[in-house]
Design a protein around this motif. Structure first.
Motif, PDB file in Angstrom:
ATOM      1  N   ASP A 487       6.196   4.721   5.682  1.00 18.68           N
ATOM      2  CA  ASP A 487       5.191   5.745   5.970  1.00 18.68           C
ATOM      3  C   ASP A 487       3.585   4.383   6.517  1.00 18.68           C
ATOM      4  O   ASP A 487       2.676   3.716   5.445  1.00 18.68           O
ATOM      5  N   ILE A 488       3.673   4.250   8.135  1.00 12.99           N
ATOM      6  CA  ILE A 488       3.039   3.075   8.257  1.00 12.99           C
ATOM      7  C   ILE A 488       2.349   3.296  10.084  1.00 12.99           C
ATOM      8  O   ILE A 488       2.286   4.718  10.578  1.00 12.99           O
ATOM      9  N   ALA A 489       1.149   2.648   9.580  1.00 12.37           N
ATOM     10  CA  ALA A 489       0.291   3.254  10.732  1.00 12.37           C
ATOM     11  C   ALA A 489       0.658   2.336  11.407  1.00 12.37           C
ATOM     12  O   ALA A 489       1.498   1.401  12.056  1.00 12.37           O
ATOM     13  N   ARG A 490       0.321   2.762  12.814  1.00 14.84           N
ATOM     14  CA  ARG A 490       0.447   2.062  14.186  1.00 14.84           C
ATOM     15  C   ARG A 490      -0.395   0.731  14.988  1.00 14.84           C
ATOM     16  O   ARG A 490       0.761  -0.502  14.944  1.00 14.84           O
ATOM     17  N   ARG A 491      -1.614   0.899  14.038  1.00 13.68           N
ATOM     18  CA  ARG A 491      -1.962  -0.513  14.268  1.00 13.68           C
ATOM     19  C   ARG A 491      -1.692  -1.505  13.257  1.00 13.68           C
ATOM     20  O   ARG A 491      -1.199  -2.950  13.855  1.00 13.68           O
ATOM     21  N   THR A 492      -0.106  -1.579  12.485  1.00 14.14           N
ATOM     22  CA  THR A 492      -0.116  -1.813  11.061  1.00 14.14           C
ATOM     23  C   THR A 492       1.565  -2.562  11.640  1.00 14.14           C
ATOM     24  O   THR A 492       1.930  -3.955  11.793  1.00 14.14           O
ATOM     25  N   VAL A 493       1.868  -1.706  12.630  1.00 13.92           N
ATOM     26  CA  VAL A 493       3.449  -1.209  13.714  1.00 13.92           C
ATOM     27  C   VAL A 493       2.749  -2.821  14.381  1.00 13.92           C
ATOM     28  O   VAL A 493       3.700  -3.997  14.602  1.00 13.92           O
ATOM     29  N   ALA A 494       1.780  -3.161  15.184  1.00 18.94           N
ATOM     30  CA  ALA A 494       1.258  -3.828  16.229  1.00 18.94           C
ATOM     31  C   ALA A 494       0.566  -5.387  15.349  1.00 18.94           C
ATOM     32  O   ALA A 494       1.123  -6.179  16.519  1.00 18.94           O
TER      33      ALA A 494
END
Length: 516
Positions: A487-494
């Motif tokens: 479970d991870i947010a898109r901004r964290t992936v970026a």
């Protein structure tokens, strides 16, 4: 109420950090090089200390270290060795060294550099360097001192001396030589002129045109591209020497920002060339040296030497030991203490010898305590990260200082100091101890959390395996990670993608469409 002065006695407790306690705390966070430098100073200062080439006694050093449990949380067994069976013999160790690449700068590194990964170190039995290879000693010498290879190495020529030698040959005019020496002093290790031309001319009280003329002379020196004021000028100098600075190439060098963005369509339009010509021009650009001064280096490179060695043991366990080659080997010469004490004639001599003896005993005990603490922390790290050592970075567990501190009965600050500037040699490579402490990423189904480092590894692997016709956006990566219960947010992936120096999906699509 009358005010008066009184003398009162009061009993209380307080924690006072003595100078020796502060120094012992500093010893914990010293790297092996800093520790050896500190010990060398103490050897020169204290006549009661002397160096010994004998290996330290493992029974004395680890007498109060209790053996840790063999059961790892991941199901495998971990052999941390009973203190009575600890093997302190010098083991061979092979460490692969990755090639150092010069980048084109912060803005353009992605446009020119290829990702390279150094191979993991191989810790097969019998492979690597011998014990004497680390120390430089020779078994054939009878005086007990190893050969100093540095004594036979020629002093490397630095960039400044190399340019000054060429300046003496390029001009005989004293004024131009003085201007040239001033300009060479303003050239950094990468080979770029980093000062302001107007300020340099003002300091020399000479016309700026004359300073620019001398700089153009320096720009013709070896290495090609030296003395440039920016990347575009550095590339232009090298292209002129190759006789390849035609109008199309001039337009390309003047628009390096578009090259960094991989906007090849705009480059074709500006340079007025077709796709094949752009590819040829890019090939020539990649053959140039964006940092010509780096060929001379900034001095010798000191290789990393591990403080802890982890090897696979029979039965699927792990063998953790200190690297004895980096441990200072000193002892207190008690016979000399007894001999000098008998001949002491005044209080000054007695005070001096008493202080030296106290300092010597403190140092030897502090070094032993430091070694025990490092071994304790390292052993617990191996226990906690057993899955990483067996299966790779994808199985690196979330870990923080508090977990290790509670497991070994120490304070978090102590664990933090121990893991600073310390390295562990493992079958998977050489890692700083702090590498094993990573943030936690929650799981979708409420299962075990994932470490941030393992998530970064998954993101890199996904992008490396993506198809040229199906470039993964950050949202697509989020969806794929959720499929494996991350479970991870898109901004964290970026943020993780940028920390890995991976370009956005738009830039990757543009690049791969040009390649294919």
């Amino acid at each position: 109420m009358a005010l008066s002065t009184k003398l009162m006695m009061r009993q209380g407790q307080s924690l006072v950090m003595t100078p020796q306690l502060l120094q012992a705390i500093k010893l914990l966070q010293f790297s092996n090089m800093e520790l050896n430098a500190f010990v060398e100073e103490e050897l020169e200062r204290n006549p009661l200390l002397e160096r010994t080439d004998d290996a330290p006694d493992p029974h004395a050093l680890l007498a109060d270290v209790e053996p840790l449990s063999d059961a790892a949380e991941s199901g495998g067994s971990v052999d941390f060795n009973d203190p009575g069976e600890t093997d302190w013999s010098s083991e061979s160790l092979a460490v692969d060294r990755g090639a150092l690449e010069a980048s084109l700068g912060t803005e353009l590194s992605n446009a020119f550099d290829d990702d390279r990964t150094a191979p993991a170190a191989d810790f097969a039995e019998g492979a690597g360097l011998s014990a004497t290879s680390w120390t430089g000693s020779s078994a054939g010498q009878g005086d007990g001192e190893g050969a100093n290879l540095e004594a036979y190495a020629a002093n490397p020529t630095n960039l400044k001396d190399h340019l000054e030698a060429q300046l003496m040959l390029a001009t005989s005019n004293p004024a131009e030589r003085m201007i040239g020496l001033m300009l060479i002093d303003c050239i950094d290790d990468a080979g770029y002129y980093v000062d302001n031309m107007a300020e340099t001319a003002a300091r020399l009280k000479t016309p700026i045109a004359r300073v620019e003329r001398v700089l153009s002379i320096i720009q013709g020196f070896d290495p090609s591209g030296v003395g440039a004021r920016d990347l575009a000028e550095c590339l232009a100098i090298q292209l002129r020497e190759k006789d390849r600075f035609d109008p199309a190439m001039q337009a390309l060098v003047a628009n390096l920002g578009l090259l960094a963005k991989r906007d090849f369509a705009a480059l074709r339009k500006i340079c007025n060339v077709d796709e094949e010509d752009v590819a040829d021009m890019l090939g020539e650009i990649r053959q140039l040296n964006p940092k010509p001064g780096r060929a001379f280096g900034g001095g010798s490179i000191q290789p990393l030497v591990p403080d802890v060695i982890v090897r696979a043991a029979p039965g699927g366990a792990w063998h953790v030991e200190l690297n004895t080659e980096v441990l200072p080997r000193i002892l207190v010469n008690n016979s000399y203490v007894a001999r000098v004490t008998k001949s002491q004639s005044n209080d000054v001599d007695k005070t001096f010898m008493s202080t030296c003896l106290q300092t010597a005993n403190w140092l030897t005990k502090s070094l032993e305590q430091r070694a025990r603490t490092i071994l304790k922390v390292s052993s617990e790290i191996v226990r906690q990260q057993d899955a990483f050592f067996r299966q790779g970075v994808e199985h690196l567990r979330p870990l923080n200082l508090k977990t290790i501190a509670e497991a070994i009965g120490m304070h978090e600050s102590t664990v933090s100091r121990v893991t600073s500037n310390k390295y562990m040699a493992t079958p998977r490579g050489l890692f700083e101890l702090k590498y094993f402490f990573t943030a936690s990423i929650a799981s979708n189904n409420g299962g075990d959390a994932h470490s941030a480092e393992s998530v970064r590894f998954r993101i890199r692997h996904m992008i490396e395996q993506e198809s040229p016709t199906d470039i993964l956006s950050d949202d697509a990566i989020v969806a794929k990670l959720k499929d494996v219960n991350i479970d991870i947010a898109r901004r964290t992936v970026a943020k993780y993608r940028e920390s890995l120096k991976i370009r956005s999906s738009v830039e990757r699509r543009r690049e791969k469409s040009h390649m294919y």
